[in-house]
Design an enzyme around this catalytic site. Structure first.
Site, PDB file in Angstrom:
ATOM      1  N   CYS A   4      30.415  31.518  50.217  1.00  6.49           N
ATOM      2  CA  CYS A   4      31.081  32.835  50.156  1.00  6.49           C
ATOM      3  C   CYS A   4      32.481  32.739  50.764  1.00  6.49           C
ATOM      4  O   CYS A   4      32.639  32.368  51.935  1.00  6.49           O
ATOM      5  CB  CYS A   4      30.245  33.875  50.899  1.00  6.49           C
ATOM      6  N   ASP A  30      45.211  41.575  51.729  1.00  2.00           N
ATOM      7  CA  ASP A  30      44.727  41.155  50.416  1.00  2.00           C
ATOM      8  C   ASP A  30      45.748  40.212  49.774  1.00  2.00           C
ATOM      9  O   ASP A  30      46.964  40.434  49.859  1.00  2.00           O
ATOM     10  CB  ASP A  30      44.518  42.395  49.535  1.00  2.00           C
ATOM     11  N   HIS A  46      27.191  38.448  56.385  1.00  2.00           N
ATOM     12  CA  HIS A  46      27.201  38.574  54.929  1.00  2.00           C
ATOM     13  C   HIS A  46      26.311  39.735  54.462  1.00  2.00           C
ATOM     14  O   HIS A  46      25.109  39.737  54.674  1.00  2.00           O
ATOM     15  CB  HIS A  46      26.730  37.282  54.266  1.00  2.00           C
ATOM     16  N   ASN A  86      34.415  48.306  45.705  1.00  2.00           N
ATOM     17  CA  ASN A  86      33.898  48.080  44.363  1.00  2.00           C
ATOM     18  C   ASN A  86      32.517  47.450  44.506  1.00  2.00           C
ATOM     19  O   ASN A  86      32.360  46.461  45.224  1.00  2.00           O
ATOM     20  CB  ASN A  86      34.834  47.158  43.578  1.00  2.00           C
ATOM     21  N   GLY A  92      33.996  46.214  39.097  1.00  2.00           N
ATOM     22  CA  GLY A  92      35.084  45.267  39.333  1.00  2.00           C
ATOM     23  C   GLY A  92      34.987  44.482  40.620  1.00  2.00           C
ATOM     24  O   GLY A  92      35.992  43.959  41.097  1.00  2.00           O
ATOM     25  N   HIS A  97      30.879  39.801  48.732  1.00  2.00           N
ATOM     26  CA  HIS A  97      30.724  40.032  50.178  1.00  2.00           C
ATOM     27  C   HIS A  97      31.327  41.407  50.406  1.00  2.00           C
ATOM     28  O   HIS A  97      32.515  41.618  50.079  1.00  2.00           O
ATOM     29  CB  HIS A  97      31.454  38.940  50.961  1.00  2.00           C
ATOM     30  N   HIS A  99      33.296  44.493  51.062  1.00  3.77           N
ATOM     31  CA  HIS A  99      34.645  44.656  51.598  1.00  3.77           C
ATOM     32  C   HIS A  99      35.180  46.004  51.185  1.00  3.77           C
ATOM     33  O   HIS A  99      34.840  46.534  50.117  1.00  3.77           O
ATOM     34  CB  HIS A  99      35.575  43.534  51.122  1.00  3.77           C
ATOM     35  N   HIS A 101      38.721  48.068  50.603  1.00  3.78           N
ATOM     36  CA  HIS A 101      40.167  48.007  50.407  1.00  3.78           C
ATOM     37  C   HIS A 101      40.780  49.211  51.126  1.00  3.78           C
ATOM     38  O   HIS A 101      40.402  50.362  50.835  1.00  3.78           O
ATOM     39  CB  HIS A 101      40.524  48.107  48.922  1.00  3.78           C
TER      40      HIS A 101
HETATM   41  P1  DGP Z   1      37.195  43.129  44.568  1.00  9.92           P
HETATM   42  O1  DGP Z   1      37.815  42.944  43.217  1.00  9.92           O
HETATM   43  O2  DGP Z   1      36.951  44.587  44.918  1.00  9.92           O
HETATM   44  O3  DGP Z   1      35.979  42.258  44.764  1.00  9.92           O
HETATM   45  O4  DGP Z   1      38.307  42.666  45.603  1.00  9.92           O
HETATM   46  C1  DGP Z   1      38.450  41.358  46.036  1.00  9.92           C
HETATM   47  C2  DGP Z   1      39.818  41.247  46.632  1.00  9.92           C
HETATM   48  O5  DGP Z   1      39.859  40.082  47.425  1.00  9.92           O
HETATM   49  C3  DGP Z   1      40.954  41.126  45.630  1.00  9.92           C
HETATM   50  O6  DGP Z   1      41.834  42.235  45.791  1.00  9.92           O
HETATM   51  C4  DGP Z   1      41.664  39.839  45.968  1.00  9.92           C
HETATM   52  C5  DGP Z   1      41.139  39.506  47.328  1.00  9.92           C
HETATM   53  N1  DGP Z   1      40.943  38.100  47.591  1.00  9.92           N
HETATM   54  C6  DGP Z   1      40.201  37.225  46.872  1.00  9.92           C
HETATM   55  N2  DGP Z   1      40.227  36.013  47.434  1.00  9.92           N
HETATM   56  C7  DGP Z   1      40.986  36.123  48.544  1.00  9.92           C
HETATM   57  C8  DGP Z   1      41.379  35.211  49.561  1.00  9.92           C
HETATM   58  O7  DGP Z   1      41.035  34.017  49.569  1.00  9.92           O
HETATM   59  N3  DGP Z   1      42.182  35.701  50.549  1.00  9.92           N
HETATM   60  C9  DGP Z   1      42.595  37.001  50.576  1.00  9.92           C
HETATM   61  N4  DGP Z   1      43.375  37.373  51.587  1.00  9.92           N
HETATM   62  N5  DGP Z   1      42.230  37.891  49.643  1.00  9.92           N
HETATM   63  C10 DGP Z   1      41.443  37.454  48.648  1.00  9.92           C
END
Ligand code: DGP
Length: 113
Positions: A4, A30, A46, A86, A92, A97, A99, A101
């Protein structure tokens, strides 16, 4: 979970730009910002998605919202921000994991689409 990406970020195995950290929660920028301010808040343990929040693990979710409010106050956008999670493929969710936004710095439409 060993594969993960957000567990690896929480463990410091993958670098991130940290905004806030304590024993249970990490907030970081992000990689693909959708607003001038785009911060991700995660539980360090997790949890796959919002569909997996239970009475046994929901304390960290409440704490995440406390942290979101604190970050908004510190960064000066308490009067206008959005918190989004999401859940599942159709919504989407790309990282499995939980999270949240935290988005700010522009106008947001409703419904979100
Ligand atoms: P979601 O699509 O809701 O699962 O959002 C996942 C978000 O995680 C997306 O906006 C991009 C971000 N993301 C993915 N991989 C990484 C990473 O390795 N580092 C950071 N800082 N953000 C990441």
């Amino acid at each position: 979970m060993s594969d993960c990406i957000f567990c690896k970020i929480a463990a410091g195995e993958i670098p991130s730009t940290k905004v806030y950290e304590d024993d249970t929660v990490l907030a970081f920028l992000d990689l693909d910002p959708q607003a001038p301010q785009h911060i991700l808040l995660i539980p360090k343990t997790h949890i796959q998605s919002a569909a997996d929040i239970t009475a046994a693990n929901s304390a960290v979710v409440a704490h995440i919202f406390e942290v979101a409010a604190k970050i908004a106050a510190e960064k000066g956008f308490s009067d206008g921000f959005r918190v989004v999670t999401n859940c599942g493929e159709q919504a989407g969710q790309s990282v499995k994991h939980l999270h949240f936004h935290l988005l700010a710095g522009r106008d947001f439409t409703w419904p979100p689409g």
